[in-house]
Design an enzyme around this catalytic site. Structure first.
Site, PDB file in Angstrom:
ATOM      1  N   ASP A  61       0.883  -1.179   0.000  1.00 20.96           N
ATOM      2  CA  ASP A  61       0.000   0.000   0.000  1.00 20.96           C
ATOM      3  C   ASP A  61       0.909   1.215   0.000  1.00 20.96           C
ATOM      4  O   ASP A  61       1.606   1.479   0.987  1.00 20.96           O
ATOM      5  CB  ASP A  61      -0.887  -0.023   1.258  1.00 20.96           C
ATOM      6  CG  ASP A  61      -1.821   1.187   1.325  1.00 20.96           C
ATOM      7  OD1 ASP A  61      -1.628   2.158   0.557  1.00 20.96           O
ATOM      8  OD2 ASP A  61      -2.733   1.157   2.167  1.00 20.96           O
ATOM      9  N   TYR A 192      -6.111  16.207  -9.862  1.00 26.34           N
ATOM     10  CA  TYR A 192      -5.469  15.071 -10.540  1.00 26.34           C
ATOM     11  C   TYR A 192      -4.356  15.588 -11.460  1.00 26.34           C
ATOM     12  O   TYR A 192      -3.249  15.049 -11.472  1.00 26.34           O
ATOM     13  CB  TYR A 192      -6.524  14.301 -11.344  1.00 26.34           C
ATOM     14  CG  TYR A 192      -5.996  13.110 -12.098  1.00 26.34           C
ATOM     15  CD1 TYR A 192      -5.729  11.905 -11.447  1.00 26.34           C
ATOM     16  CD2 TYR A 192      -5.761  13.173 -13.477  1.00 26.34           C
ATOM     17  CE1 TYR A 192      -5.248  10.805 -12.147  1.00 26.34           C
ATOM     18  CE2 TYR A 192      -5.287  12.085 -14.178  1.00 26.34           C
ATOM     19  CZ  TYR A 192      -5.032  10.899 -13.511  1.00 26.34           C
ATOM     20  OH  TYR A 192      -4.546   9.811 -14.209  1.00 26.34           O
TER      21      TYR A 192
HETATM   22  P1  NDP Z   1      -7.738   1.782 -11.756  1.00 25.83           P
HETATM   23  O1  NDP Z   1      -8.568   2.630 -10.857  1.00 25.83           O
HETATM   24  O2  NDP Z   1      -8.395   0.755 -12.613  1.00 25.83           O
HETATM   25  O3  NDP Z   1      -6.584   1.063 -10.925  1.00 25.83           O
HETATM   26  C1  NDP Z   1      -5.806   1.789 -10.002  1.00 25.83           C
HETATM   27  C2  NDP Z   1      -4.934   0.820  -9.260  1.00 25.83           C
HETATM   28  O4  NDP Z   1      -4.163   1.571  -8.298  1.00 25.83           O
HETATM   29  C3  NDP Z   1      -5.735  -0.212  -8.460  1.00 25.83           C
HETATM   30  O5  NDP Z   1      -5.056  -1.433  -8.456  1.00 25.83           O
HETATM   31  C4  NDP Z   1      -5.744   0.400  -7.062  1.00 25.83           C
HETATM   32  O6  NDP Z   1      -5.943  -0.545  -6.032  1.00 25.83           O
HETATM   33  C5  NDP Z   1      -4.330   0.943  -7.044  1.00 25.83           C
HETATM   34  N1  NDP Z   1      -4.112   1.842  -5.916  1.00 25.83           N
HETATM   35  C6  NDP Z   1      -4.742   2.994  -5.601  1.00 25.83           C
HETATM   36  N2  NDP Z   1      -4.255   3.491  -4.438  1.00 25.83           N
HETATM   37  C7  NDP Z   1      -3.287   2.626  -4.025  1.00 25.83           C
HETATM   38  C8  NDP Z   1      -2.426   2.577  -2.909  1.00 25.83           C
HETATM   39  N3  NDP Z   1      -2.472   3.495  -1.945  1.00 25.83           N
HETATM   40  N4  NDP Z   1      -1.532   1.565  -2.818  1.00 25.83           N
HETATM   41  C9  NDP Z   1      -1.473   0.616  -3.780  1.00 25.83           C
HETATM   42  N5  NDP Z   1      -2.288   0.584  -4.844  1.00 25.83           N
HETATM   43  C10 NDP Z   1      -3.182   1.583  -4.959  1.00 25.83           C
HETATM   44  O7  NDP Z   1      -6.931   2.834 -12.658  1.00 25.83           O
HETATM   45  P2  NDP Z   1      -6.100   2.667 -14.014  1.00 25.83           P
HETATM   46  O8  NDP Z   1      -5.677   1.280 -14.195  1.00 25.83           O
HETATM   47  O9  NDP Z   1      -6.852   3.372 -15.062  1.00 25.83           O
HETATM   48  O10 NDP Z   1      -4.842   3.598 -13.672  1.00 25.83           O
HETATM   49  C11 NDP Z   1      -3.516   3.120 -13.477  1.00 25.83           C
HETATM   50  C12 NDP Z   1      -2.584   4.314 -13.574  1.00 25.83           C
HETATM   51  O11 NDP Z   1      -2.685   4.892 -14.881  1.00 25.83           O
HETATM   52  C13 NDP Z   1      -2.918   5.448 -12.603  1.00 25.83           C
HETATM   53  O12 NDP Z   1      -1.723   5.995 -12.092  1.00 25.83           O
HETATM   54  C14 NDP Z   1      -3.657   6.451 -13.476  1.00 25.83           C
HETATM   55  O13 NDP Z   1      -3.567   7.754 -12.951  1.00 25.83           O
HETATM   56  C15 NDP Z   1      -2.912   6.291 -14.781  1.00 25.83           C
HETATM   57  N6  NDP Z   1      -3.631   6.742 -15.967  1.00 25.83           N
HETATM   58  C16 NDP Z   1      -4.785   6.132 -16.372  1.00 25.83           C
HETATM   59  C17 NDP Z   1      -5.443   6.549 -17.520  1.00 25.83           C
HETATM   60  C18 NDP Z   1      -6.671   5.883 -18.016  1.00 25.83           C
HETATM   61  O14 NDP Z   1      -7.217   6.324 -19.070  1.00 25.83           O
HETATM   62  N7  NDP Z   1      -7.171   4.825 -17.393  1.00 25.83           N
HETATM   63  C19 NDP Z   1      -4.927   7.686 -18.312  1.00 25.83           C
HETATM   64  C20 NDP Z   1      -3.692   8.246 -17.813  1.00 25.83           C
HETATM   65  C21 NDP Z   1      -3.089   7.776 -16.689  1.00 25.83           C
HETATM   66  P3  NDP Z   1      -7.413  -0.861  -5.411  1.00 25.83           P
HETATM   67  O15 NDP Z   1      -8.081  -1.811  -6.352  1.00 25.83           O
HETATM   68  O16 NDP Z   1      -7.088  -1.448  -4.081  1.00 25.83           O
HETATM   69  O17 NDP Z   1      -8.145   0.456  -5.320  1.00 25.83           O
END
Ligand code: NDP
Length: 275
Positions: A61, A192
């Protein structure tokens, strides 16, 4: 030779899960799917196992410094360090969320900037020679940069900004947002966006530091945008699948041995973008 190891944060779903899937197919070494929640992480490992892949789970985390130091200790002890780190974990409030901007600013910066920085603080010293660091930022980071005041833009683009100065600016944004004064101070209305501008700038600072302090180690450190990807964060209308979103982060993670660039760059669709 020591077994190589790659770590992906936020690997239980979305782009993180797709990155783990691609690395399991392409990486010659152990691939760690990490997640903050053990149940969700183990479920994701089981899911990939059903595809014939063999990721390994470790709890992580990024908002919990104890969790970070425990994981860092584990990788140091078991592998003598880390070859590839992909900081993918991130959060975003939904557009429809009614939480006040002050709350969104504090919560979003906490994970996307300050917690990712904590990861880098504890894992950078563990990155082995030839290592790769990939910070999953966003195209929004560049757009937000252009919406900042000229003075802020100058600092984010400068070659001499220090990590301390950047941290101070990110803290200032949160403080100003709490008082409703962020716009007067030159910040745009996007928590963000600011968190990701901070992350891309931090990546550039870390890359310069690596070049200076470990010039012979050939470590490459970059930020990237995965594109607009269909995940819980971005919704179902986005054009890219998670597997397509994983392409650029995985490309940066697997830059061949001896490569010297990109380094300290912001990369989208495998191309270095203007900053
Ligand atoms: P999701 O919301 O589908 O997944 C986010 C992931 O981050 C989940 O596994 C979540 O875990 C995890 N997470 C959040 N907080 C923590 C924490 N404190 N410790 C560990 N894990 C954590 O998002 P995406 O897959 O879309 O995004 C992945 C990355 O890509 C992000 O950084 C996002 O900003 C970036 N991004 C995404 C875009 C998009 O179009 N989707 C565009 C540009 C950038 P949990 O399931 O436990 O919440």
């Amino acid at each position: 030779m020591a077994t190589k190891v790659v770590i992906v944060t936020g690997g239980n779903k979305g782009i993180g899960l797709a990155i783990v899937r691609a690395l399991c197919k392409q990486y010659q070494g152990d691939v760690y799917l990490t997640a903050r929640d053990v149940g969700r992480g183990e479920e994701a490992v089981k899911f990939l196992s059903s595809e014939g892949l063999k990721p390994i789970f470790h709890q992580l985390d990024i908002n919990d410094v104890n969790s970070i130091t425990t994981a860092a200790g584990f990788f140091k002890q078991k592998y003598g360090g880390v070859d590839v780190l992909i900081n993918n974990a991130g959060i975003a409030f939904k557009v429809a969320d009614t939480a006040p901007f002050s709350v969104q600013a504090e919560v979003t910066l906490k994970t996307n900037f300050f917690a990712t920085r904590d990861m880098l603080t504890h894992f950078l010293p563990l990155i082995k020679a030839g290592g790769r660091i990939v910070n999953v930022s966003s195209f929004v980071s560049a757009r937000t940069l252009n919406q900042c005041s000229p003075a802020l833009q100058q600092r984010f683009r400068s070659e001499d900004i220090t990590e301390e100065e950047l941290v101070g600016l990110m803290e200032q944004f949160v403080e100003k947002a709490k008082k409703g004064e962020h716009k007067d101070a030159g910040w745009p209305e996007t928590a963000y966006g600011v968190s990701k501008t901070g992350l891309t700038t931090l990546t550039m600072i870390q890359a310069r530091r690596l070049s200076k302090e470990r010039p012979k180690d050939g470590i490459l450190c970059n930020a990237c945008c995965p594109g607009w990807v269909r995940t819980d964060m971005a919704g179902s209308k986005a054009p890219k699948s998670p597997d397509e979103g994983a392409i650029t982060p995985v490309y940066l993670a697997l830059l061949p041995a001896g490569a010297t660039d990109p380094h300290g760059k912001f990369v989208s669709d495998k191309e270095v973008q203007p900053w």
